[in-house]
Write an enzyme that holds these catalytic residues in place. Structure first.
Site, PDB file in Angstrom:
ATOM      1  N   LYS A  24       8.902  12.367   2.963  1.00  0.00           N
ATOM      2  CA  LYS A  24       8.305  11.819   3.857  1.00  0.00           C
ATOM      3  C   LYS A  24       9.126  11.251   5.093  1.00  0.00           C
ATOM      4  O   LYS A  24       9.026  11.331   6.239  1.00  0.00           O
ATOM      5  CB  LYS A  24       7.152  10.488   3.724  1.00  0.00           C
ATOM      6  CG  LYS A  24       6.161  10.382   4.557  1.00  0.00           C
ATOM      7  CD  LYS A  24       4.940   9.678   3.989  1.00  0.00           C
ATOM      8  CE  LYS A  24       4.896   8.429   3.168  1.00  0.00           C
ATOM      9  NZ  LYS A  24       5.161   7.009   4.144  1.00  0.00           N
ATOM     10  N   ARG A  29      11.371  12.163  10.739  1.00  0.00           N
ATOM     11  CA  ARG A  29      12.746  12.127  11.486  1.00  0.00           C
ATOM     12  C   ARG A  29      12.860  13.431  12.009  1.00  0.00           C
ATOM     13  O   ARG A  29      13.256  13.693  12.851  1.00  0.00           O
ATOM     14  CB  ARG A  29      13.708  11.443  10.776  1.00  0.00           C
ATOM     15  CG  ARG A  29      13.593  10.169  10.660  1.00  0.00           C
ATOM     16  CD  ARG A  29      14.276   9.493   9.263  1.00  0.00           C
ATOM     17  NE  ARG A  29      14.442   8.046   9.350  1.00  0.00           N
ATOM     18  CZ  ARG A  29      13.538   7.141   8.594  1.00  0.00           C
ATOM     19  NH1 ARG A  29      12.214   7.707   8.179  1.00  0.00           N
ATOM     20  NH2 ARG A  29      13.533   6.024   8.712  1.00  0.00           N
ATOM     21  N   GLY A  97       2.797   3.428   8.948  1.00  0.00           N
ATOM     22  CA  GLY A  97       3.748   2.574   9.606  1.00  0.00           C
ATOM     23  C   GLY A  97       4.926   2.861  10.059  1.00  0.00           C
ATOM     24  O   GLY A  97       5.611   2.687  11.243  1.00  0.00           O
ATOM     25  N   ARG A 125      -0.807  -4.591   9.760  1.00  0.00           N
ATOM     26  CA  ARG A 125       0.739  -4.700   9.322  1.00  0.00           C
ATOM     27  C   ARG A 125       1.552  -5.472  10.431  1.00  0.00           C
ATOM     28  O   ARG A 125       1.090  -5.116  11.652  1.00  0.00           O
ATOM     29  CB  ARG A 125       1.306  -3.349   8.864  1.00  0.00           C
ATOM     30  CG  ARG A 125       0.429  -2.671   7.801  1.00  0.00           C
ATOM     31  CD  ARG A 125       0.995  -1.529   7.252  1.00  0.00           C
ATOM     32  NE  ARG A 125       2.411  -1.531   6.613  1.00  0.00           N
ATOM     33  CZ  ARG A 125       3.318  -0.589   6.412  1.00  0.00           C
ATOM     34  NH1 ARG A 125       2.637   0.663   6.336  1.00  0.00           N
ATOM     35  NH2 ARG A 125       4.455  -0.902   5.902  1.00  0.00           N
ATOM     36  N   SER A 170      15.036  -3.479   6.960  1.00  0.00           N
ATOM     37  CA  SER A 170      13.972  -2.600   7.057  1.00  0.00           C
ATOM     38  C   SER A 170      14.992  -1.129   7.767  1.00  0.00           C
ATOM     39  O   SER A 170      15.268  -1.318   8.858  1.00  0.00           O
ATOM     40  CB  SER A 170      13.072  -3.085   8.091  1.00  0.00           C
ATOM     41  OG  SER A 170      12.179  -1.991   8.476  1.00  0.00           O
ATOM     42  N   ASP A 323       9.533   1.633  -2.338  1.00  0.00           N
ATOM     43  CA  ASP A 323       8.191   2.179  -2.453  1.00  0.00           C
ATOM     44  C   ASP A 323       7.989   2.431  -3.780  1.00  0.00           C
ATOM     45  O   ASP A 323       6.818   2.824  -4.054  1.00  0.00           O
ATOM     46  CB  ASP A 323       8.110   3.345  -1.736  1.00  0.00           C
ATOM     47  CG  ASP A 323       8.321   2.911  -0.069  1.00  0.00           C
ATOM     48  OD1 ASP A 323       7.718   2.057   0.303  1.00  0.00           O
ATOM     49  OD2 ASP A 323       8.737   4.121   0.646  1.00  0.00           O
ATOM     50  N   LYS A 350       3.124  -4.054   2.915  1.00  0.00           N
ATOM     51  CA  LYS A 350       3.254  -2.660   2.960  1.00  0.00           C
ATOM     52  C   LYS A 350       1.775  -2.128   3.248  1.00  0.00           C
ATOM     53  O   LYS A 350       1.215  -2.851   3.737  1.00  0.00           O
ATOM     54  CB  LYS A 350       3.624  -1.935   1.616  1.00  0.00           C
ATOM     55  CG  LYS A 350       5.355  -2.319   1.484  1.00  0.00           C
ATOM     56  CD  LYS A 350       6.100  -1.504   2.281  1.00  0.00           C
ATOM     57  CE  LYS A 350       7.608  -1.642   2.247  1.00  0.00           C
ATOM     58  NZ  LYS A 350       8.481  -1.276   3.236  1.00  0.00           N
ATOM     59  N   ARG A 400       0.233   4.648  -2.816  1.00  0.00           N
ATOM     60  CA  ARG A 400       1.084   4.474  -3.822  1.00  0.00           C
ATOM     61  C   ARG A 400       0.413   3.647  -4.938  1.00  0.00           C
ATOM     62  O   ARG A 400       0.531   3.570  -5.978  1.00  0.00           O
ATOM     63  CB  ARG A 400       2.345   3.619  -3.575  1.00  0.00           C
ATOM     64  CG  ARG A 400       3.299   4.598  -2.568  1.00  0.00           C
ATOM     65  CD  ARG A 400       4.764   4.369  -2.496  1.00  0.00           C
ATOM     66  NE  ARG A 400       5.026   5.012  -1.232  1.00  0.00           N
ATOM     67  CZ  ARG A 400       5.403   6.252  -1.098  1.00  0.00           C
ATOM     68  NH1 ARG A 400       5.229   7.239  -2.154  1.00  0.00           N
ATOM     69  NH2 ARG A 400       6.038   6.716  -0.029  1.00  0.00           N
TER      70      ARG A 400
HETATM   71  C1  S3P Z   1      10.649   3.840   5.722  1.00  0.00           C
HETATM   72  C2  S3P Z   1      11.128   2.776   5.377  1.00  0.00           C
HETATM   73  C3  S3P Z   1      10.547   1.869   4.365  1.00  0.00           C
HETATM   74  C4  S3P Z   1       9.566   2.399   3.409  1.00  0.00           C
HETATM   75  C5  S3P Z   1       8.647   3.469   4.138  1.00  0.00           C
HETATM   76  C6  S3P Z   1       9.543   4.499   4.650  1.00  0.00           C
HETATM   77  C7  S3P Z   1      11.300   4.820   6.682  1.00  0.00           C
HETATM   78  O1  S3P Z   1       9.847   0.908   5.161  1.00  0.00           O
HETATM   79  O2  S3P Z   1       8.772   1.491   2.857  1.00  0.00           O
HETATM   80  O3  S3P Z   1       7.704   3.902   3.348  1.00  0.00           O
HETATM   81  O4  S3P Z   1      10.913   6.012   6.550  1.00  0.00           O
HETATM   82  O5  S3P Z   1      11.964   4.300   7.563  1.00  0.00           O
HETATM   83  P1  S3P Z   1      10.815  -0.483   5.701  1.00  0.00           P
HETATM   84  O6  S3P Z   1      11.749  -0.012   6.596  1.00  0.00           O
HETATM   85  O7  S3P Z   1       9.892  -1.400   6.652  1.00  0.00           O
HETATM   86  O8  S3P Z   1      11.129  -1.275   4.626  1.00  0.00           O
END
Ligand code: S3P
Length: 441
Positions: A24, A29, A97, A125, A170, A323, A350, A400
Protein backbone atom coordinates in the site's frame (compact mmCIF):
# COMPACT_ATOMS: atom_id res chain seq x y z
CA UNK A 1 -24.56 1.38 3.77
CA UNK A 2 -25.88 -1.57 5.77
CA UNK A 3 -23.40 -4.28 6.55
CA UNK A 4 -24.00 -7.81 7.83
CA UNK A 5 -21.59 -9.46 10.28
CA UNK A 6 -19.29 -12.11 8.81
CA UNK A 7 -18.50 -15.27 10.79
CA UNK A 8 -15.10 -16.94 10.66
CA UNK A 9 -15.49 -20.56 11.73
CA UNK A 10 -12.85 -22.79 13.32
CA UNK A 11 -10.62 -24.08 10.55
CA UNK A 12 -8.71 -27.20 9.64
CA UNK A 13 -5.10 -26.84 8.47
CA UNK A 14 -4.34 -23.96 6.09
CA UNK A 15 -2.24 -25.12 3.18
CA UNK A 16 -1.14 -23.83 -0.21
CA UNK A 17 0.77 -21.07 -1.92
CA UNK A 18 -0.62 -17.56 -2.23
CA UNK A 19 0.50 -14.06 -3.08
CA UNK A 20 -0.88 -10.91 -1.47
CA UNK A 21 -1.75 -7.60 -3.18
CA UNK A 22 0.82 -4.89 -3.80
CA UNK A 23 2.31 -2.85 -0.98
CA UNK A 24 0.00 0.00 0.00
CA UNK A 25 2.73 2.50 0.91
CA UNK A 26 4.63 1.86 -2.34
CA UNK A 27 1.41 1.96 -4.40
CA UNK A 28 0.47 5.43 -3.10
CA UNK A 29 3.96 6.75 -3.75
CA UNK A 30 4.11 5.15 -7.24
CA UNK A 31 1.04 7.07 -8.31
CA UNK A 32 2.08 10.35 -6.70
CA UNK A 33 5.62 10.38 -8.10
CA UNK A 34 4.53 9.15 -11.55
CA UNK A 35 1.96 11.96 -11.59
CA UNK A 36 4.81 14.43 -10.98
CA UNK A 37 7.14 13.03 -13.66
CA UNK A 38 7.03 14.29 -17.22
CA UNK A 39 6.21 11.40 -19.56
CA UNK A 40 4.72 7.93 -19.17
CA UNK A 41 5.31 5.73 -16.13
CA UNK A 42 4.08 2.13 -15.93
CA UNK A 43 3.14 0.38 -12.69
CA UNK A 44 2.58 -3.36 -12.26
CA UNK A 45 1.28 -4.99 -9.10
CA UNK A 46 -0.41 -1.80 -7.90
CA UNK A 47 -2.72 -2.40 -4.93
CA UNK A 48 -6.22 -1.78 -6.26
CA UNK A 49 -7.72 -1.07 -2.85
CA UNK A 50 -9.90 1.88 -1.91
CA UNK A 51 -7.08 3.84 -0.24
CA UNK A 52 -4.86 3.73 -3.33
CA UNK A 53 -7.81 4.45 -5.63
CA UNK A 54 -8.42 7.59 -3.54
CA UNK A 55 -4.86 8.69 -4.31
CA UNK A 56 -5.37 7.93 -8.02
CA UNK A 57 -8.59 9.98 -8.10
CA UNK A 58 -6.88 12.90 -6.35
CA UNK A 59 -3.90 12.90 -8.75
CA UNK A 60 -6.33 12.80 -11.69
CA UNK A 61 -8.26 15.73 -10.20
CA UNK A 62 -4.95 17.63 -10.10
CA UNK A 63 -4.21 17.01 -13.77
CA UNK A 64 -2.46 13.63 -14.14
CA UNK A 65 -3.62 11.15 -16.73
CA UNK A 66 -3.97 7.77 -15.00
CA UNK A 67 -5.28 4.66 -16.73
CA UNK A 68 -5.61 0.98 -15.82
CA UNK A 69 -5.10 -1.38 -18.76
CA UNK A 70 -7.09 -4.61 -19.13
CA UNK A 71 -3.83 -6.42 -18.32
CA UNK A 72 -3.75 -4.76 -14.87
CA UNK A 73 -0.85 -2.47 -15.80
CA UNK A 74 -1.35 1.16 -14.79
CA UNK A 75 0.01 3.95 -16.98
CA UNK A 76 0.47 7.47 -15.69
CA UNK A 77 1.26 10.61 -17.66
CA UNK A 78 2.50 13.16 -15.16
CA UNK A 79 2.21 16.94 -15.07
CA UNK A 80 5.76 17.65 -13.85
CA UNK A 81 6.83 18.98 -10.44
CA UNK A 82 5.17 22.39 -10.06
CA UNK A 83 2.45 21.45 -12.54
CA UNK A 84 -0.35 20.27 -10.24
CA UNK A 85 -3.63 21.90 -11.14
CA UNK A 86 -6.42 23.24 -8.98
CA UNK A 87 -8.97 20.43 -8.47
CA UNK A 88 -12.58 21.29 -9.30
CA UNK A 89 -13.93 19.91 -6.03
CA UNK A 90 -12.95 18.62 -2.61
CA UNK A 91 -10.61 15.61 -2.56
CA UNK A 92 -12.34 12.69 -0.85
CA UNK A 93 -9.65 10.68 0.94
CA UNK A 94 -12.05 8.01 2.24
CA UNK A 95 -10.30 6.08 5.03
CA UNK A 96 -6.75 6.87 3.91
CA UNK A 97 -4.40 8.73 6.25
CA UNK A 98 -1.45 8.13 3.92
CA UNK A 99 -3.22 9.73 0.93
CA UNK A 100 -4.24 12.70 3.06
CA UNK A 101 -0.93 13.47 4.73
CA UNK A 102 1.28 12.90 1.66
CA UNK A 103 -1.01 14.87 -0.65
CA UNK A 104 -1.17 17.75 1.84
CA UNK A 105 2.61 17.87 1.46
CA UNK A 106 2.41 18.00 -2.33
CA UNK A 107 -0.26 20.69 -2.34
CA UNK A 108 1.62 22.80 0.25
CA UNK A 109 4.24 23.89 -2.30
CA UNK A 110 1.97 24.33 -5.32
CA UNK A 111 -0.08 27.48 -5.96
CA UNK A 112 -3.38 25.64 -5.57
CA UNK A 113 -6.02 25.31 -2.88
CA UNK A 114 -7.43 21.90 -1.95
CA UNK A 115 -10.07 20.77 0.49
CA UNK A 116 -9.58 17.31 2.00
CA UNK A 117 -12.51 15.27 3.32
CA UNK A 118 -12.72 11.72 4.63
CA UNK A 119 -14.83 9.11 6.41
CA UNK A 120 -15.65 9.09 10.14
CA UNK A 121 -12.41 7.27 11.02
CA UNK A 122 -10.14 9.60 9.03
CA UNK A 123 -12.03 12.67 10.31
CA UNK A 124 -10.97 11.73 13.86
CA UNK A 125 -7.28 11.42 13.05
CA UNK A 126 -4.76 14.14 13.99
CA UNK A 127 -3.44 16.23 11.10
CA UNK A 128 -1.59 18.77 13.30
CA UNK A 129 1.57 16.70 12.83
CA UNK A 130 1.66 17.67 9.14
CA UNK A 131 -0.03 21.06 9.47
CA UNK A 132 2.81 22.28 11.71
CA UNK A 133 5.77 21.72 9.31
CA UNK A 134 3.78 22.55 6.17
CA UNK A 135 2.68 25.87 7.71
CA UNK A 136 6.31 26.62 8.54
CA UNK A 137 7.03 26.10 4.81
CA UNK A 138 4.41 28.74 3.94
CA UNK A 139 1.20 26.76 3.38
CA UNK A 140 -1.98 28.19 4.83
CA UNK A 141 -4.08 25.43 6.41
CA UNK A 142 -7.60 25.85 7.83
CA UNK A 143 -8.54 22.70 9.69
CA UNK A 144 -11.58 21.58 11.65
CA UNK A 145 -11.28 21.80 15.47
CA UNK A 146 -8.43 19.71 16.86
CA UNK A 147 -6.50 19.90 13.56
CA UNK A 148 -8.79 17.42 11.84
CA UNK A 149 -10.57 16.90 8.51
CA UNK A 150 -12.30 18.45 6.70
CA UNK A 151 -9.48 20.88 6.11
CA UNK A 152 -8.26 23.21 3.39
CA UNK A 153 -4.64 23.65 2.28
CA UNK A 154 -3.72 26.81 0.39
CA UNK A 155 -0.31 26.09 -1.09
CA UNK A 156 2.48 28.59 -1.69
CA UNK A 157 4.85 28.64 -4.68
CA UNK A 158 7.64 29.10 -4.14
CA UNK A 159 7.37 27.86 -0.56
CA UNK A 160 10.20 28.03 1.96
CA UNK A 161 12.64 25.14 2.54
CA UNK A 162 12.62 23.73 6.07
CA UNK A 163 14.89 21.71 8.32
CA UNK A 164 12.53 19.61 10.40
CA UNK A 165 13.23 17.20 13.24
CA UNK A 166 10.37 14.71 13.48
CA UNK A 167 8.67 14.90 16.89
CA UNK A 168 6.85 11.58 16.21
CA UNK A 169 8.26 8.54 14.41
CA UNK A 170 6.08 8.91 11.32
CA UNK A 171 6.87 8.07 7.70
CA UNK A 172 3.80 10.03 6.70
CA UNK A 173 5.07 13.25 8.26
CA UNK A 174 8.57 12.66 6.86
CA UNK A 175 7.11 12.05 3.40
CA UNK A 176 4.80 15.07 3.52
CA UNK A 177 7.77 17.38 4.18
CA UNK A 178 9.98 15.70 1.52
CA UNK A 179 7.20 15.82 -1.09
CA UNK A 180 6.63 19.52 -0.35
CA UNK A 181 10.39 20.01 -0.75
CA UNK A 182 10.27 18.63 -4.30
CA UNK A 183 8.86 21.94 -5.54
CA UNK A 184 10.83 24.28 -3.27
CA UNK A 185 14.10 25.85 -4.45
CA UNK A 186 16.92 24.93 -2.04
CA UNK A 187 17.42 22.10 0.44
CA UNK A 188 14.60 20.72 2.58
CA UNK A 189 15.84 18.50 5.37
CA UNK A 190 14.10 15.98 7.62
CA UNK A 191 15.89 14.64 10.71
CA UNK A 192 14.51 11.31 11.81
CA UNK A 193 15.74 10.23 15.28
CA UNK A 194 13.99 6.84 14.88
CA UNK A 195 14.01 5.21 11.43
CA UNK A 196 10.60 4.75 9.78
CA UNK A 197 9.73 3.10 6.46
CA UNK A 198 12.01 4.51 3.77
CA UNK A 199 9.97 3.94 0.60
CA UNK A 200 9.76 7.68 -0.14
CA UNK A 201 13.53 8.06 -0.04
CA UNK A 202 14.11 4.99 -2.22
CA UNK A 203 11.50 6.00 -4.77
CA UNK A 204 12.46 9.67 -4.94
CA UNK A 205 16.00 8.56 -5.73
CA UNK A 206 14.68 6.12 -8.34
CA UNK A 207 12.71 8.92 -10.03
CA UNK A 208 15.91 11.01 -10.23
CA UNK A 209 15.39 13.50 -7.40
CA UNK A 210 18.47 14.98 -5.74
CA UNK A 211 18.11 13.28 -2.35
CA UNK A 212 20.71 12.11 0.15
CA UNK A 213 20.54 10.21 3.43
CA UNK A 214 23.17 10.48 6.15
CA UNK A 215 23.34 9.24 9.72
CA UNK A 216 24.55 11.58 12.49
CA UNK A 217 26.59 10.70 15.59
CA UNK A 218 23.40 9.89 17.58
CA UNK A 219 22.17 7.52 14.88
CA UNK A 220 19.50 9.92 13.57
CA UNK A 221 18.86 9.82 9.81
CA UNK A 222 19.22 13.13 8.00
CA UNK A 223 17.36 13.20 4.69
CA UNK A 224 18.02 16.13 2.37
CA UNK A 225 16.14 16.85 -0.85
CA UNK A 226 16.97 19.64 -3.26
CA UNK A 227 14.19 21.27 -5.24
CA UNK A 228 12.99 22.16 -7.68
CA UNK A 229 13.23 18.57 -8.85
CA UNK A 230 12.71 17.10 -12.28
CA UNK A 231 11.34 13.58 -12.03
CA UNK A 232 11.90 11.06 -14.81
CA UNK A 233 9.14 8.53 -15.58
CA UNK A 234 9.74 4.99 -14.32
CA UNK A 235 8.61 1.41 -14.73
CA UNK A 236 7.67 0.18 -11.28
CA UNK A 237 6.93 -3.33 -9.99
CA UNK A 238 5.19 -3.12 -6.62
CA UNK A 239 6.16 -5.95 -4.21
CA UNK A 240 3.60 -7.82 -2.09
CA UNK A 241 2.59 -5.97 1.05
CA UNK A 242 4.24 -7.35 4.21
CA UNK A 243 1.47 -5.74 6.26
CA UNK A 244 -1.12 -7.81 4.34
CA UNK A 245 1.06 -10.94 4.46
CA UNK A 246 1.00 -10.63 8.26
CA UNK A 247 -2.56 -12.02 8.36
CA UNK A 248 -1.98 -15.34 6.54
CA UNK A 249 1.37 -15.65 8.36
CA UNK A 250 -0.26 -15.50 11.79
CA UNK A 251 -3.17 -17.67 10.60
CA UNK A 252 -0.73 -20.40 9.52
CA UNK A 253 1.20 -20.15 12.80
CA UNK A 254 -1.90 -20.58 15.02
CA UNK A 255 -3.97 -23.17 13.10
CA UNK A 256 -2.61 -26.70 13.77
CA UNK A 257 -1.27 -28.58 10.75
CA UNK A 258 -0.88 -25.47 8.57
CA UNK A 259 1.85 -25.08 5.98
CA UNK A 260 1.52 -21.96 3.81
CA UNK A 261 3.89 -20.32 1.34
CA UNK A 262 3.55 -16.63 0.51
CA UNK A 263 5.25 -15.40 -2.63
CA UNK A 264 6.85 -12.05 -3.48
CA UNK A 265 6.61 -10.39 -0.06
CA UNK A 266 8.42 -7.09 0.55
CA UNK A 267 11.24 -7.57 3.07
CA UNK A 268 12.39 -3.97 3.47
CA UNK A 269 14.07 -3.90 6.92
CA UNK A 270 12.02 -0.83 7.91
CA UNK A 271 8.90 -3.02 7.54
CA UNK A 272 10.06 -6.49 8.61
CA UNK A 273 9.80 -6.22 12.41
CA UNK A 274 6.92 -8.69 12.75
CA UNK A 275 8.84 -11.56 11.15
CA UNK A 276 11.65 -11.22 13.71
CA UNK A 277 9.22 -10.97 16.64
CA UNK A 278 7.25 -14.03 15.52
CA UNK A 279 10.50 -15.98 15.08
CA UNK A 280 11.54 -14.92 18.61
CA UNK A 281 8.19 -16.35 19.79
CA UNK A 282 9.10 -19.65 18.13
CA UNK A 283 7.34 -19.15 14.79
CA UNK A 284 8.61 -21.36 11.98
CA UNK A 285 8.99 -18.84 9.14
CA UNK A 286 11.47 -19.78 6.43
CA UNK A 287 12.80 -17.19 4.00
CA UNK A 288 13.13 -18.50 0.43
CA UNK A 289 14.44 -17.03 -2.82
CA UNK A 290 15.54 -13.60 -1.61
CA UNK A 291 15.65 -11.18 -4.53
CA UNK A 292 15.06 -7.53 -5.47
CA UNK A 293 11.93 -6.10 -7.09
CA UNK A 294 11.63 -2.42 -7.99
CA UNK A 295 14.50 -1.40 -5.70
CA UNK A 296 13.02 -3.26 -2.71
CA UNK A 297 14.14 -6.59 -1.18
CA UNK A 298 11.54 -9.35 -1.70
CA UNK A 299 11.31 -13.03 -0.67
CA UNK A 300 8.94 -15.98 -0.48
CA UNK A 301 8.01 -17.08 3.03
CA UNK A 302 7.10 -20.62 4.11
CA UNK A 303 5.16 -20.61 7.37
CA UNK A 304 4.28 -23.71 9.41
CA UNK A 305 2.09 -24.11 12.45
CA UNK A 306 4.23 -23.52 15.54
CA UNK A 307 4.06 -23.65 19.32
CA UNK A 308 4.49 -19.95 20.12
CA UNK A 309 5.81 -18.55 23.42
CA UNK A 310 5.06 -15.10 24.83
CA UNK A 311 7.86 -12.51 24.85
CA UNK A 312 8.49 -8.91 25.89
CA UNK A 313 8.38 -6.99 22.60
CA UNK A 314 11.07 -4.27 22.69
CA UNK A 315 9.41 -0.87 22.13
CA UNK A 316 12.11 0.31 19.71
CA UNK A 317 10.97 -2.27 17.15
CA UNK A 318 7.54 -0.61 16.89
CA UNK A 319 8.17 1.61 13.82
CA UNK A 320 9.21 -1.42 11.72
CA UNK A 321 5.93 -3.24 12.48
CA UNK A 322 3.61 -0.37 13.39
CA UNK A 323 0.66 -1.74 11.38
CA UNK A 324 1.20 -5.34 12.49
CA UNK A 325 0.42 -5.06 16.23
CA UNK A 326 -3.29 -5.99 15.94
CA UNK A 327 -2.42 -9.36 14.40
CA UNK A 328 0.60 -9.83 16.69
CA UNK A 329 -1.84 -9.49 19.62
CA UNK A 330 -3.81 -12.37 18.07
CA UNK A 331 -0.67 -14.52 17.85
CA UNK A 332 0.09 -13.64 21.50
CA UNK A 333 -3.40 -14.76 22.55
CA UNK A 334 -2.50 -18.32 21.44
CA UNK A 335 1.10 -18.33 22.72
CA UNK A 336 2.35 -20.01 25.88
CA UNK A 337 2.83 -17.48 28.66
CA UNK A 338 2.79 -13.70 28.65
CA UNK A 339 3.46 -11.24 25.84
CA UNK A 340 4.08 -7.66 26.93
CA UNK A 341 4.07 -4.67 24.54
CA UNK A 342 4.80 -1.02 25.34
CA UNK A 343 5.69 2.26 23.63
CA UNK A 344 2.71 1.92 21.28
CA UNK A 345 1.05 5.32 21.83
CA UNK A 346 0.82 5.79 18.04
CA UNK A 347 -1.61 2.85 17.83
CA UNK A 348 -4.22 5.02 19.50
CA UNK A 349 -4.36 7.36 16.47
CA UNK A 350 -4.49 4.85 13.60
CA UNK A 351 -7.68 4.00 11.67
CA UNK A 352 -9.08 3.22 15.14
CA UNK A 353 -7.66 3.26 18.66
CA UNK A 354 -6.01 -0.10 18.06
CA UNK A 355 -5.06 -0.64 21.71
CA UNK A 356 -8.60 -0.18 23.03
CA UNK A 357 -10.36 -1.88 20.12
CA UNK A 358 -8.08 -4.95 20.20
CA UNK A 359 -8.35 -5.21 24.00
CA UNK A 360 -12.16 -5.18 23.77
CA UNK A 361 -12.33 -7.69 20.90
CA UNK A 362 -9.81 -10.09 22.45
CA UNK A 363 -11.73 -10.05 25.73
CA UNK A 364 -14.90 -10.76 23.74
CA UNK A 365 -13.42 -13.99 22.31
CA UNK A 366 -12.18 -15.05 25.74
CA UNK A 367 -8.51 -13.99 25.71
CA UNK A 368 -6.77 -12.76 28.86
CA UNK A 369 -5.73 -9.21 28.11
CA UNK A 370 -4.77 -6.17 30.14
CA UNK A 371 -4.73 -2.69 28.63
CA UNK A 372 -2.15 -0.03 29.53
CA UNK A 373 -1.90 3.46 28.06
CA UNK A 374 0.85 2.43 25.63
CA UNK A 375 0.35 -1.28 25.01
CA UNK A 376 -1.29 -4.60 25.87
CA UNK A 377 -0.23 -7.49 28.06
CA UNK A 378 -1.69 -10.79 26.87
CA UNK A 379 -1.60 -14.20 28.54
CA UNK A 380 -1.94 -16.87 25.85
CA UNK A 381 -3.63 -20.29 25.70
CA UNK A 382 -0.47 -22.35 24.98
CA UNK A 383 -1.94 -23.21 21.60
CA UNK A 384 -5.42 -24.21 22.80
CA UNK A 385 -8.46 -22.77 21.06
CA UNK A 386 -10.08 -19.68 22.57
CA UNK A 387 -13.83 -19.88 23.29
CA UNK A 388 -14.75 -17.34 20.56
CA UNK A 389 -18.00 -15.45 20.37
CA UNK A 390 -21.18 -15.27 18.33
CA UNK A 391 -21.48 -11.59 19.24
CA UNK A 392 -20.05 -9.47 16.39
CA UNK A 393 -16.75 -7.78 17.19
CA UNK A 394 -16.55 -4.07 16.39
CA UNK A 395 -13.99 -3.45 13.63
CA UNK A 396 -14.42 0.33 14.05
CA UNK A 397 -13.88 1.18 10.35
CA UNK A 398 -10.41 -0.38 10.67
CA UNK A 399 -9.30 -2.95 8.08
CA UNK A 400 -6.54 -4.38 10.26
CA UNK A 401 -8.91 -4.95 13.20
CA UNK A 402 -11.39 -6.74 10.91
CA UNK A 403 -8.67 -9.02 9.45
CA UNK A 404 -7.15 -9.71 12.88
CA UNK A 405 -10.41 -11.09 14.28
CA UNK A 406 -11.08 -13.03 11.06
CA UNK A 407 -7.74 -14.78 11.68
CA UNK A 408 -8.46 -15.28 15.40
CA UNK A 409 -11.82 -16.89 14.57
CA UNK A 410 -10.04 -19.72 12.74
CA UNK A 411 -8.80 -21.04 16.09
CA UNK A 412 -11.83 -20.30 18.32
CA UNK A 413 -14.28 -23.05 19.35
CA UNK A 414 -17.30 -20.94 18.36
CA UNK A 415 -15.43 -19.01 15.67
CA UNK A 416 -15.53 -15.22 15.67
CA UNK A 417 -17.88 -12.81 14.01
CA UNK A 418 -16.78 -9.41 12.64
CA UNK A 419 -19.44 -6.69 12.44
CA UNK A 420 -18.22 -5.16 9.18
CA UNK A 421 -15.63 -6.56 6.76
CA UNK A 422 -16.02 -3.71 4.29
CA UNK A 423 -12.98 -1.75 5.59
CA UNK A 424 -10.78 -4.60 4.29
CA UNK A 425 -11.44 -3.19 0.80
CA UNK A 426 -9.04 -0.34 1.64
CA UNK A 427 -5.93 -2.54 1.67
CA UNK A 428 -6.66 -6.23 0.91
CA UNK A 429 -9.74 -6.70 -1.31
CA UNK A 430 -8.93 -10.39 -1.86
CA UNK A 431 -8.49 -11.22 1.84
CA UNK A 432 -11.60 -13.37 2.36
CA UNK A 433 -11.25 -15.50 -0.80
CA UNK A 434 -7.53 -15.95 -0.04
CA UNK A 435 -8.26 -17.20 3.47
CA UNK A 436 -11.04 -19.51 2.25
CA UNK A 437 -8.71 -20.86 -0.46
CA UNK A 438 -6.04 -21.77 2.11
CA UNK A 439 -8.63 -23.53 4.29
CA UNK A 440 -10.05 -25.52 1.36
CA UNK A 441 -6.77 -26.41 -0.34
C1 S3P B 1 2.52 4.74 6.23
C2 S3P B 1 3.11 5.05 7.42
C3 S3P B 1 2.61 4.58 8.73
C4 S3P B 1 1.62 3.44 8.59
C5 S3P B 1 0.64 3.66 7.47
C6 S3P B 1 1.34 3.86 6.15
C7 S3P B 1 3.11 5.28 4.98
O1 S3P B 1 1.97 5.65 9.38
O2 S3P B 1 0.92 3.25 9.81
O3 S3P B 1 -0.24 2.55 7.37
O4 S3P B 1 2.77 4.78 3.89
O5 S3P B 1 3.92 6.21 5.08
P1 S3P B 1 2.80 6.70 10.26
O6 S3P B 1 3.84 7.26 9.41
O7 S3P B 1 1.80 7.73 10.69
O8 S3P B 1 3.33 5.89 11.41
Amino acid sequence: MTTAPTRFAPSGPLTGTVSVPGDKSISHRSLMLSALAVGESRITGLLEGEDVLATAAAMRAMGADILRGDDGVWTVHGVGVGGLMQPGQALDMGNSGTSTRLLMGLVASHAITCTFTGDASLSHRPMGRVIEPLSAMGADVSASPGGRLPLMVRGLAPAVPLEYRLPVASAQVKSAVLLAGLNIPGVTRVIEPVATRDHSERMLKGFGADISVETDADGARIISITGEAELKPQTIAVPGDPSSAAFPIVAALIVPGSDVTLTGIGMNPTRAGLIGVLRDMGGDIETLDEREVGGEPVADLRVRHSALSGIDVPPDIAPSMIDEFPVLFVAAAFAKGTTRTSGLDELRVKESDRIAVMAAGLAEIGAQVEEAEDGLTIIGTSGDMLPGSAHPIASSLDHRIAMSFAVAGLHCRDGASVDDMHPVQTSFPTFEPMLRGLAEA
